[in-house]
Design an enzyme around this catalytic site. Sequence first.
Site, PDB file in Angstrom:
ATOM      1  N   HIS A 303       0.855  -1.191   0.000  1.00  0.00           N
ATOM      2  CA  HIS A 303       0.000   0.000   0.000  1.00  0.00           C
ATOM      3  C   HIS A 303       0.888   1.236   0.000  1.00  0.00           C
ATOM      4  O   HIS A 303       1.940   1.245   0.631  1.00  0.00           O
ATOM      5  CB  HIS A 303      -0.912   0.014   1.239  1.00  0.00           C
ATOM      6  CG  HIS A 303      -2.045   0.964   1.105  1.00  0.00           C
ATOM      7  ND1 HIS A 303      -1.926   2.301   1.397  1.00  0.00           N
ATOM      8  CD2 HIS A 303      -3.313   0.772   0.672  1.00  0.00           C
ATOM      9  CE1 HIS A 303      -3.088   2.889   1.156  1.00  0.00           C
ATOM     10  NE2 HIS A 303      -3.943   1.992   0.712  1.00  0.00           N
ATOM     11  N   ASP A 360      -7.878  -5.409  -0.195  1.00  0.00           N
ATOM     12  CA  ASP A 360      -8.354  -6.274  -1.274  1.00  0.00           C
ATOM     13  C   ASP A 360      -7.981  -7.736  -1.090  1.00  0.00           C
ATOM     14  O   ASP A 360      -8.456  -8.595  -1.832  1.00  0.00           O
ATOM     15  CB  ASP A 360      -7.793  -5.772  -2.617  1.00  0.00           C
ATOM     16  CG  ASP A 360      -8.394  -4.430  -2.994  1.00  0.00           C
ATOM     17  OD1 ASP A 360      -9.625  -4.327  -2.969  1.00  0.00           O
ATOM     18  OD2 ASP A 360      -7.635  -3.490  -3.287  1.00  0.00           O
TER      19      ASP A 360
HETATM   20  N1  CMC Z   1       4.057  -7.435  -4.903  1.00  0.00           N
HETATM   21  C1  CMC Z   1       5.388  -7.425  -5.091  1.00  0.00           C
HETATM   22  N2  CMC Z   1       6.176  -6.363  -4.920  1.00  0.00           N
HETATM   23  C2  CMC Z   1       5.578  -5.232  -4.553  1.00  0.00           C
HETATM   24  C3  CMC Z   1       4.196  -5.144  -4.326  1.00  0.00           C
HETATM   25  C4  CMC Z   1       3.436  -6.309  -4.528  1.00  0.00           C
HETATM   26  N3  CMC Z   1       2.125  -6.302  -4.332  1.00  0.00           N
HETATM   27  N4  CMC Z   1       3.881  -3.900  -3.964  1.00  0.00           N
HETATM   28  C5  CMC Z   1       5.020  -3.199  -3.952  1.00  0.00           C
HETATM   29  N5  CMC Z   1       6.052  -4.012  -4.314  1.00  0.00           N
HETATM   30  C6  CMC Z   1       7.483  -3.665  -4.360  1.00  0.00           C
HETATM   31  C7  CMC Z   1       7.785  -2.850  -5.611  1.00  0.00           C
HETATM   32  O1  CMC Z   1       8.111  -3.707  -6.687  1.00  0.00           O
HETATM   33  C8  CMC Z   1       8.941  -2.027  -5.127  1.00  0.00           C
HETATM   34  O2  CMC Z   1      10.070  -2.857  -5.084  1.00  0.00           O
HETATM   35  P1  CMC Z   1      11.561  -2.290  -5.415  1.00  0.00           P
HETATM   36  O3  CMC Z   1      11.885  -1.357  -4.284  1.00  0.00           O
HETATM   37  O4  CMC Z   1      12.427  -3.486  -5.470  1.00  0.00           O
HETATM   38  O5  CMC Z   1      11.438  -1.586  -6.742  1.00  0.00           O
HETATM   39  C9  CMC Z   1       8.582  -1.706  -3.680  1.00  0.00           C
HETATM   40  O6  CMC Z   1       7.745  -2.792  -3.262  1.00  0.00           O
HETATM   41  C10 CMC Z   1       7.845  -0.401  -3.501  1.00  0.00           C
HETATM   42  O7  CMC Z   1       6.711  -0.466  -4.321  1.00  0.00           O
HETATM   43  P2  CMC Z   1       6.045   0.770  -5.034  1.00  0.00           P
HETATM   44  O8  CMC Z   1       5.519   0.301  -6.357  1.00  0.00           O
HETATM   45  O9  CMC Z   1       6.949   1.958  -5.016  1.00  0.00           O
HETATM   46  O10 CMC Z   1       4.859   1.078  -4.060  1.00  0.00           O
HETATM   47  P3  CMC Z   1       3.660   1.999  -4.377  1.00  0.00           P
HETATM   48  O11 CMC Z   1       3.377   2.734  -3.158  1.00  0.00           O
HETATM   49  O12 CMC Z   1       3.889   2.800  -5.598  1.00  0.00           O
HETATM   50  O13 CMC Z   1       2.529   0.939  -4.769  1.00  0.00           O
HETATM   51  C11 CMC Z   1       0.645  -0.430  -4.726  1.00  0.00           C
HETATM   52  C12 CMC Z   1       1.421   0.660  -3.985  1.00  0.00           C
HETATM   53  C13 CMC Z   1      -0.646  -0.687  -3.962  1.00  0.00           C
HETATM   54  C14 CMC Z   1       0.291   0.053  -6.139  1.00  0.00           C
HETATM   55  C15 CMC Z   1       1.500  -1.709  -4.793  1.00  0.00           C
HETATM   56  O14 CMC Z   1       1.826  -2.141  -3.504  1.00  0.00           O
HETATM   57  C16 CMC Z   1       0.807  -2.815  -5.569  1.00  0.00           C
HETATM   58  O15 CMC Z   1       0.898  -2.867  -6.796  1.00  0.00           O
HETATM   59  N6  CMC Z   1       0.095  -3.749  -4.890  1.00  0.00           N
HETATM   60  C17 CMC Z   1      -0.660  -4.773  -5.556  1.00  0.00           C
HETATM   61  C18 CMC Z   1      -1.969  -4.212  -6.095  1.00  0.00           C
HETATM   62  C19 CMC Z   1      -2.960  -3.988  -4.980  1.00  0.00           C
HETATM   63  O16 CMC Z   1      -3.151  -4.844  -4.122  1.00  0.00           O
HETATM   64  N7  CMC Z   1      -3.632  -2.830  -5.025  1.00  0.00           N
HETATM   65  C20 CMC Z   1      -4.630  -2.460  -4.004  1.00  0.00           C
HETATM   66  C21 CMC Z   1      -4.136  -1.343  -3.152  1.00  0.00           C
HETATM   67  S1  CMC Z   1      -5.089  -1.069  -1.653  1.00  0.00           S
HETATM   68  C22 CMC Z   1      -6.709  -0.692  -2.124  1.00  0.00           C
HETATM   69  C23 CMC Z   1      -6.873   0.307  -3.192  1.00  0.00           C
HETATM   70  O17 CMC Z   1      -6.207   1.340  -3.236  1.00  0.00           O
HETATM   71  O18 CMC Z   1      -7.743   0.103  -4.025  1.00  0.00           O
END
Ligand code: CMC
Length: 433
Positions: A303, A360
């Site tokens: 998140h 989720d």
């Molecule tokens: N699985 C694997 N790696 C992950 C995940 C994941 N679900 N989420 C983040 N990471 C890794 C990402 O690859 C990055 O790694 P590195 O530092 O090696 O490059 C690190 O963690 C930081 O991630 P980020 O992409 O900078 O984090 P963010 O704040 O931009 O993304 C997120 C947040 C929710 C988009 C992401 O965690 C994600 O894609 N999660 C899966 C999709 C999901 O469950 N979405 C629902 C979110 S909660 C409810 C809503 O908002 O609707």
Amino acid sequence: MTSVRLEYGGKTVDLPVLRSTTGEECIDITELRAKTGLTTFDPGFGNTAACASKITYVNGEKGILRYRGIPIETVAEKMTFVETAWLLIYGRLPTMAEMKAFSTRLTNNELLHEGLLHHFDAFPPNGQPMSILSAVVNSLICYSPEIMDTTDEEAMRNAVAAIISKVRTIAAFSYRKAMGLPFVYPDPARSYCENFLHMMFSIPHRPHQPTPEAVKALNLFLMLHADHEQNCSTSTVRIVGSAETNLFSSVASGVCALWGKLHGGANVAVFEMLSRLAKGDESVESFVERVKNKQARLMGFGHRVYKTFDPRARILKKAVFDLLETERADDPLINIALKLEETALNDDYFKERHLYPNVDFYSGMILRALRIPLNMYTVMFAIGRVPGWIAHWREGNEGARRLVRPRQLYQGAVETPFLPLDLRQDEEWDNEK
Ligand code: CMC
């Protein structure tokens, strides 16, 4: 007032530091460009407070979520979705008289204009319910243009009730249409959640009577999704609303933003991931390895704000077990989810990045126990998020409203010489072939 001093290009500027009511501090850069020529760069707005808000507080380090100051745990235990909607939109807990008046308004608004029903016929069978939802919400104003004018408080109250009530009818009708089933009209004697389950599952001459546990679980699901401060879809609604776009079209844009699988669409992606793993073609361990190698993403984990735990996921996990017990149902996916969660939480990749189950991860299992079909999962999220979108749209349009219009760090060509069409060589335009 506290300030921070910035020295740049021989100039010194003092920028005020604003303090939130909960103690977080924030540098006010509104004058930065005027004073220094500098803008700020923050892709994804990970470090930018795009507005001041009084609606929802999230503390990602401590796993706190509060609606108008009320902890989500209290909301989940003691409130209903309709009451939560009132709280978010009007800023405080409603009195008994206010709740009654709101419920009456919702009931008075539960039907759709009969003309609007033809829209459902025009969508193909199996049309995407999210696409139908956004299109029909946007079309509401064609049939009732008067609800577009929200300038006085009475009109606003009607518009609020119209969206919250009609979105539920639209969602149920889009499901019935996709299933080739006749529409079941809302029953004014039923509560908001019970009425939705009635419209989804009653058939002519056999009304569906959901169990109190099912109604409670649906209330819980919707309350937990009702708001989450400046998330992607809510920010979309605020941005669209900032152009003085009407409430209905702004909410329709929120539906579209929510659809994406990194946001509300994640509940569908989680189900697909768990189903694939349940088939046994790949083990949980091997899937987690692929996630760590960036070949896959663990959906329902991580998140932008929560870095310890998502309180909504904790509440939902417990509710899944309660519901499966009372509905005497079993769900093979639950064991896969538990194993996946345990494997990830014990793995350094997830620990180092502070990745925990989000709302989720378990929400789909509540929906499965309620027999909500997969293509309706994100629609369910949308029904829940509507009060939050409305509250933010209202707040964004209160007081000194300002068009949301970010700047950019331009990195394109500085100035490109123009070449007439007949002089352009093919090899220069390879990407167009
Ligand atoms: N699985 C694997 N790696 C992950 C995940 C994941 N679900 N989420 C983040 N990471 C890794 C990402 O690859 C990055 O790694 P590195 O530092 O090696 O490059 C690190 O963690 C930081 O991630 P980020 O992409 O900078 O984090 P963010 O704040 O931009 O993304 C997120 C947040 C929710 C988009 C992401 O965690 C994600 O894609 N999660 C899966 C999709 C999901 O469950 N979405 C629902 C979110 S909660 C409810 C809503 O908002 O609707």
